[in-house]
Motif scaffolding. Structure first.
Motif, PDB file in Angstrom:
ATOM      1  N   ILE A 138      17.497  13.856  58.128  1.00  9.85           N
ATOM      2  CA  ILE A 138      17.946  14.272  56.796  1.00  9.85           C
ATOM      3  C   ILE A 138      17.546  15.740  56.570  1.00  9.85           C
ATOM      4  O   ILE A 138      18.336  16.550  56.075  1.00  9.85           O
ATOM      5  N   ALA A 139      16.318  16.078  57.002  1.00  9.17           N
ATOM      6  CA  ALA A 139      15.838  17.456  56.847  1.00  9.17           C
ATOM      7  C   ALA A 139      16.684  18.430  57.682  1.00  9.17           C
ATOM      8  O   ALA A 139      16.961  19.549  57.245  1.00  9.17           O
ATOM      9  N   VAL A 140      17.121  17.989  58.877  1.00  5.88           N
ATOM     10  CA  VAL A 140      17.973  18.846  59.724  1.00  5.88           C
ATOM     11  C   VAL A 140      19.251  19.203  58.954  1.00  5.88           C
ATOM     12  O   VAL A 140      19.672  20.365  58.916  1.00  5.88           O
ATOM     13  N   ILE A 141      19.848  18.206  58.286  1.00  4.02           N
ATOM     14  CA  ILE A 141      21.084  18.446  57.516  1.00  4.02           C
ATOM     15  C   ILE A 141      20.804  19.402  56.357  1.00  4.02           C
ATOM     16  O   ILE A 141      21.564  20.337  56.105  1.00  4.02           O
TER      17      ILE A 141
ATOM     18  N   ALA B  25      19.141  25.434  42.783  1.00  4.37           N
ATOM     19  CA  ALA B  25      20.079  24.337  42.492  1.00  4.37           C
ATOM     20  C   ALA B  25      21.205  24.254  43.518  1.00  4.37           C
ATOM     21  O   ALA B  25      21.451  23.198  44.102  1.00  4.37           O
ATOM     22  N   MET B  26      21.904  25.374  43.744  1.00  5.94           N
ATOM     23  CA  MET B  26      23.091  25.339  44.596  1.00  5.94           C
ATOM     24  C   MET B  26      22.785  24.881  46.022  1.00  5.94           C
ATOM     25  O   MET B  26      23.431  23.956  46.499  1.00  5.94           O
ATOM     26  N   PRO B  27      21.793  25.492  46.722  1.00  2.48           N
ATOM     27  CA  PRO B  27      21.527  24.999  48.090  1.00  2.48           C
ATOM     28  C   PRO B  27      21.123  23.528  48.136  1.00  2.48           C
ATOM     29  O   PRO B  27      21.586  22.792  49.012  1.00  2.48           O
ATOM     30  N   VAL B  28      20.286  23.090  47.214  1.00  4.01           N
ATOM     31  CA  VAL B  28      19.819  21.693  47.251  1.00  4.01           C
ATOM     32  C   VAL B  28      20.979  20.735  46.958  1.00  4.01           C
ATOM     33  O   VAL B  28      21.157  19.730  47.652  1.00  4.01           O
ATOM     34  N   VAL B  29      21.782  21.085  45.949  1.00 12.63           N
ATOM     35  CA  VAL B  29      22.904  20.210  45.584  1.00 12.63           C
ATOM     36  C   VAL B  29      23.950  20.189  46.699  1.00 12.63           C
ATOM     37  O   VAL B  29      24.472  19.137  47.057  1.00 12.63           O
ATOM     38  N   GLU B  30      24.226  21.347  47.291  1.00 13.22           N
ATOM     39  CA  GLU B  30      25.204  21.410  48.389  1.00 13.22           C
ATOM     40  C   GLU B  30      24.732  20.600  49.592  1.00 13.22           C
ATOM     41  O   GLU B  30      25.510  19.871  50.202  1.00 13.22           O
ATOM     42  N   ALA B  31      23.451  20.740  49.936  1.00 15.33           N
ATOM     43  CA  ALA B  31      22.914  20.005  51.090  1.00 15.33           C
ATOM     44  C   ALA B  31      23.002  18.501  50.841  1.00 15.33           C
ATOM     45  O   ALA B  31      23.358  17.735  51.739  1.00 15.33           O
ATOM     46  N   THR B  32      22.700  18.089  49.600  1.00 13.97           N
ATOM     47  CA  THR B  32      22.794  16.666  49.256  1.00 13.97           C
ATOM     48  C   THR B  32      24.244  16.198  49.356  1.00 13.97           C
ATOM     49  O   THR B  32      24.522  15.078  49.803  1.00 13.97           O
ATOM     50  N   HIS B  33      25.159  17.067  48.946  1.00 22.90           N
ATOM     51  CA  HIS B  33      26.589  16.750  49.028  1.00 22.90           C
ATOM     52  C   HIS B  33      27.018  16.538  50.487  1.00 22.90           C
ATOM     53  O   HIS B  33      27.761  15.604  50.780  1.00 22.90           O
ATOM     54  N   VAL B  34      26.518  17.371  51.385  1.00 13.94           N
ATOM     55  CA  VAL B  34      26.841  17.221  52.815  1.00 13.94           C
ATOM     56  C   VAL B  34      26.285  15.895  53.345  1.00 13.94           C
ATOM     57  O   VAL B  34      26.983  15.148  54.035  1.00 13.94           O
ATOM     58  N   ILE B  81      28.346  12.820  42.056  1.00 18.48           N
ATOM     59  CA  ILE B  81      27.379  13.473  41.158  1.00 18.48           C
ATOM     60  C   ILE B  81      27.146  14.926  41.589  1.00 18.48           C
ATOM     61  O   ILE B  81      27.267  15.857  40.784  1.00 18.48           O
ATOM     62  N   THR B  82      26.854  15.130  42.883  1.00 15.48           N
ATOM     63  CA  THR B  82      26.589  16.494  43.357  1.00 15.48           C
ATOM     64  C   THR B  82      27.864  17.338  43.303  1.00 15.48           C
ATOM     65  O   THR B  82      27.805  18.536  43.027  1.00 15.48           O
ATOM     66  N   GLY B  83      29.019  16.691  43.517  1.00 11.50           N
ATOM     67  CA  GLY B  83      30.299  17.406  43.448  1.00 11.50           C
ATOM     68  C   GLY B  83      30.571  17.919  42.048  1.00 11.50           C
ATOM     69  O   GLY B  83      30.965  19.077  41.859  1.00 11.50           O
ATOM     70  N   VAL B  84      30.334  17.071  41.037  1.00  6.17           N
ATOM     71  CA  VAL B  84      30.534  17.494  39.640  1.00  6.17           C
ATOM     72  C   VAL B  84      29.570  18.637  39.311  1.00  6.17           C
ATOM     73  O   VAL B  84      29.947  19.600  38.624  1.00  6.17           O
ATOM     74  N   MET B  85      28.340  18.558  39.821  1.00  3.80           N
ATOM     75  CA  MET B  85      27.361  19.625  39.561  1.00  3.80           C
ATOM     76  C   MET B  85      27.844  20.961  40.143  1.00  3.80           C
ATOM     77  O   MET B  85      27.755  22.005  39.493  1.00  3.80           O
ATOM     78  N   MET B  86      28.387  20.909  41.382  1.00  5.70           N
ATOM     79  CA  MET B  86      28.893  22.141  41.996  1.00  5.70           C
ATOM     80  C   MET B  86      30.105  22.658  41.232  1.00  5.70           C
ATOM     81  O   MET B  86      30.260  23.862  41.023  1.00  5.70           O
TER      82      MET B  86
END
Lengths: 161, 180
Positions: A138-141, B25-34, B81-86
């Motif tokens: 997960i951290a890699v992603i 916000a943006m990097p964390v939300v984008e990474a979660t989205h991926v 959720i992350t998509g709406v945030m972006m």
């Protein structure tokens, strides 16, 4: 490293990739699709170790079901990743997240290899290692996506700051 | 209220303001989205490849799909959720972005495909649950599903490369002259 990155970025190959507008989004898309394959393969192998999925199948069966996804997925990820690095070496090599991702990737691959050894023989595998393996992937992603935001994520620590 | 009003309301909401003002916000939300998108795609693929008869041939279709369903939905909800945030961070730009619009249409098509499969071929699943070769309707739905979800990823990645540049400049306008 900075010199090497700048040299690489100025090579005809790098410039050719940079100037083909559709190539980078295409490679990134393939990269993400492969992340889906690899991540879900890791997820199911870890869940099998934890006894939370596919308990009707022997661990060795689950391993032979998902190891090919893992192997082929990682190969495609490495190839697309390599071309993406060649296209923007300065951006990648000066990002803390890039190096952290590479370190975590080495750990993630080693961890899954250790789990695989036990799964293949239907031997008990460490549950703690299984959970850790999932967290590392997960951290890699996360750090993969964070490469584009090095200053935002690392602040003054970033070489780009 | 038009769709555009709705988009602007999302953009002007507290979520939008928070996304724009918070550096992380943006990097964390984008990474979660991926991560969420990877989970949806991977788990959907497990079920689709079973329906197509490529993998898990000896496992019941219902067992394979039930096992994945929770992960698929968890990933999908997280992606929404992350998509709406972006979207909230740059609502007006996304609203006018062609790649973004195509992505929403593809998502709707993927949902429709799943609904048709659930209301159609899947109803007789008891008869073919353990068969390696599933009915044609099931195989068509699975193939469409793979195609649509992979397309969603491709078009989604395209958004990041067209955002902000997605307009046609009229022939008689010199952009340099419009900059003071």
């Amino acid at each position: 490293m900075q010199h090497f990155a700048q040299w690489l970025q100025a090579t005809p190959l790098s410039i050719a990739i940079q100037s083909t507008s559709w190539l980078i989004p295409l490679l990134q898309s393939i990269h993400i699709v492969m992340i889906g394959l690899v991540f879900v393969a890791v997820l199911l192998l870890v869940l099998r170790v934890l006894g939370l999925a596919r308990t009707d199948e022997l661990p060795s069966v689950v391993w032979s079901r998902f190891a090919p996804w893992l192997r082929r997925g990682v190969i495609v990820l490495a190839l697309t990743g390599l071309v993406l690095i060649i296209s923007e070496p300065v951006r990648e090599f000066t990002a803390i997240s890039f190096w952290l991702k590479m370190l975590l990737l080495a750990l993630g691959l080693s961890a899954i290899a250790v789990l695989g050894k036990a799964l293949r023989r239907d031997a008990p595998a460490s549950r703690g290692l299984a959970v850790l393996t999932l967290l590392v992937w997960i951290a890699v992603i996360f750090f993969g996506r964070a490469i584009a935001y090095d200053v935002e994520v690392w602040g003054a620590l970033s070489f780009k700051a | 209220m038009t769709l555009h009003d709705l988009a602007l309301a999302v953009g002007n909401s507290g979520v939008g303001a928070w996304m724009r003002s918070n550096l992380h916000a943006m990097p964390v939300v984008e990474a979660t989205h991926v991560l969420a998108a990877a989970t949806v795609l991977g788990t959907v693929l497990v079920v689709d490849l079973r329906l197509l008869g490529f993998t898990d041939r000896k496992r019941a279709v219902t067992v394979v799909s039930r096992e994945m369903l929770g992960f698929t939905w968890a990933g999908f909800v997280l992606a929404v959720i992350t998509g709406v945030m972006m979207f909230a961070a740059n609502a007006n730009t996304y609203y006018g972005n062609t790649a973004f619009r195509i992505k929403l249409l593809l998502l709707a098509a993927a949902g429709l495909n799943m609904a048709i499969f659930n209301l159609g071929a899947l109803r007789s699943v008891v008869q073919w649950d353990l068969q390696q070769r599933t009915p044609r309707a099931a195989r068509v739905a699975a193939a469409l599903s793979v195609l649509l979800w992979v397309s969603v990823i491709f078009v989604a990645r395209w958004i990041g490369f067209t955002k902000g540049y997605d307009f046609a400049v009229p022939d008689n306008v010199d952009l340099d002259l419009t900059i003071p």
